[in-house]
Design an enzyme around this catalytic site. Structure first.
Site, PDB file in Angstrom:
ATOM      1  N   TYR A   7      65.218  44.438  18.200  1.00 47.49           N
ATOM      2  CA  TYR A   7      66.112  44.155  19.331  1.00 47.49           C
ATOM      3  C   TYR A   7      66.649  42.732  19.324  1.00 47.49           C
ATOM      4  CZ  TYR A   7      63.739  48.246  21.426  1.00 47.49           C
ATOM      5  OH  TYR A   7      63.217  49.480  21.682  1.00 47.49           O
ATOM      6  N   TYR A 135      65.344  55.652  29.674  1.00 47.37           N
ATOM      7  CA  TYR A 135      65.030  55.234  28.305  1.00 47.37           C
ATOM      8  C   TYR A 135      63.902  56.111  27.778  1.00 47.37           C
ATOM      9  CZ  TYR A 135      63.300  52.570  24.331  1.00 47.37           C
ATOM     10  OH  TYR A 135      62.897  52.205  23.074  1.00 47.37           O
ATOM     11  N   ASP A 225      58.470  61.881  31.096  1.00 45.73           N
ATOM     12  CA  ASP A 225      58.109  60.866  30.106  1.00 45.73           C
ATOM     13  C   ASP A 225      57.261  59.829  30.833  1.00 45.73           C
ATOM     14  OD1 ASP A 225      57.994  58.631  28.515  1.00 45.73           O
ATOM     15  OD2 ASP A 225      60.134  58.595  28.013  1.00 45.73           O
ATOM     16  N   LYS A 254      52.288  54.589  24.592  1.00 45.71           N
ATOM     17  CA  LYS A 254      51.919  53.219  24.973  1.00 45.71           C
ATOM     18  C   LYS A 254      50.429  53.054  25.303  1.00 45.71           C
ATOM     19  CE  LYS A 254      56.265  51.043  25.828  1.00 45.71           C
ATOM     20  NZ  LYS A 254      57.471  51.834  26.087  1.00 45.71           N
TER      21      LYS A 254
END
Ligand SMILES: *Cc1c(COP(=O)(O)O)cnc(C)c1O
Length: 401
Positions: A7, A135, A225, A254
């Protein structure tokens, strides 16, 4: 530069800080400086670094085997983890597909939903509904359900499959879309209660609940999600615990291994699973990441779940939330657009992104690792972060503004 960093425009990138070791909520740099990690290494190191119980579980597993494939072979650590996940997630979820990253876990969810309808003889149901500012990862399939405007993936707009984007809280808009297009829609995918990378945006449990029931009414699967929201971040083990309904498919990542290794899990209901369960090979789910169910990741994830079961982690998150509220809520300034706090998450949205230009550097000088992006100065600290450290993080955030 041999490493191509994420990024980032490599040409103008600030030199990354080199970490020598890490413990609890702290990063020790090569320079000798020690920083409080206020963002849990992209939100995943939820119990802090170098956790004795997780270290121990991982070491014990390595002595047995570091890896074994899950095609044709299986192992007890994966089986135990699958059973543990089924037990702690919403009641209808009963089957677990493992993969190695959140993006892939979401790809699996979309592919599963799409093939579910193919297997049921409804091949036209191949589009998805997502939320604006959502996202779900960086791979091509999930880029198509990521925010459709001013997102990090706008470069690719126009070349991705066309999906439908809804405004959170607007149930009328969703109902009208579903009533017109449900015959071409496979599933709706959302980050329940908090849209993380889109700017830590909060929406109500009621919206999620109503969206799920509308989807059910129109024969559209409902995917949540929980890669960012799962494992305590919003104050309950899962965001869906605050909603009180079971989704058809749920994705975890995560914090699943408490940041010890890359892993995701896509959980499905029996109804979803049963559409694939058949004598015909074409109905099988054709997916299988090389490292799926990696034993080391499974051992770390089991240790993570055990920590939630055996120590008052949710109580620590409550304490963090009250300290964040005490320090940051009601913050008023011409520079601040909004302050959002929920569980162990606080975000200050500023009016002008240029205000955050030097934020990372200022924080570093005061012993805190922060990495704001766009207009969002946020913290998502490890749950073991001490109260005085949380206060210090908040003071640093305020001093930046
Ligand atoms: C981080 C994240 C992903 C992507 O996970 P990776 O492991 O980075 O591929 C997907 N969805 C949400 C909500 C996330 O926060």
């Amino acid at each position: 530069m041999t490493i191509w960093y994420p990024y980032t425009q490599m040409k103008t990138m600030r030199q990354p800080l080199s970490v020598k070791r890490a413990f609890q909520a702290r990063l020790e740099l090569d320079s000798g400086d020690v920083l409080i990690d206020a963002i849990s290494s992209w939100w995943c190191v939820i119990h802090g670094y170098n956790h004795p119980q997780i270290n121990d579980a991982v070491q014990k597993q390595i002595e047995k085997m570091a890896h074994v494939m899950l095609g044709g072979l299986t192992h007890d650590t994966a089986l135990q983890l699958a059973e543990a996940l089924v037990k702690i997630t919403p009641p209808k979820l009963s089957h677990v597909f493992f993969s190695d990253s959140g993006s892939v876990g979401c790809e699996v969810a979309l592919k599963m939903a799409w093939q579910f309808w193919i297997n049921k003889g409804e091949p036209k149901k191949q589009h998805f509904i997502a939320l604006k500012k959502g996202y779900h990862g960086d791979t091509i399939g999930v880029m198509s359900v990521g925010s459709d405007d001013e997102s990090m993936h706008t470069t690719f707009q126009g070349h991705l499959p066309k999906q439908f984007f809804m405004e959170p809280e607007n149930i009328t808009e969703l109902e009208s879309l579903l009533s017109q297009h449900h015959t071409t829609i496979a599933a709706m995918i959302i980050e329940p209660l908090m849209q993380g990378a889109g700017g830590f945006l909060l929406h109500s449990a009621n919206y999620v609940k109503e969206a799920k029931s509308l989807c059910e009414h129109y024969n559209v699967l409902f995917i949540v999600d929980e890669i960012a929201t799962g494992f305590g971040r919003l104050g309950t083990l899962f965001a869906m615990d605050q909603v009180g309904v079971s989704p058809d498919i749920m994705v975890l990542g995560k914090g699943l291994t408490a940041g010890y290794s890359g892993m995701a899990a896509t959980l499905a209901t029996s109804e979803v699973f049963d559409a694939f369960y058949d004598n015909s090979p074409e109905k099988a789910f054709m997916h299988g990441p090389t490292f799926m169910g990696n034993p080391i990741a499974c051992a770390a994830a089991l240790a993570n779940i055990h920590i939630f079961e055996s120590t008052p982690v949710l109580a620590s998150i409550k304490t963090i939330e009250s300290v964040l509220k005490d320090e940051l809520s009601g913050m008023q300034s011409q520079k601040v657009k909004d302050v959002r706090i929920k569980g162990a998450m606080a975000c200050i949205e500023v009016i002008d992104p240029s205000l955050l230009k030097d934020a990372q550097k200022i924080a570093q000088e005061r012993g805190v690792w922060l990495r704001p992006f766009d207009k969002f100065l946020y913290t998502m600290p490890p749950y073991c972060t001490k109260e005085e450290d949380i206060r210090h993080i908040c003071h640093v955030m305020k001093s930046i503004l």
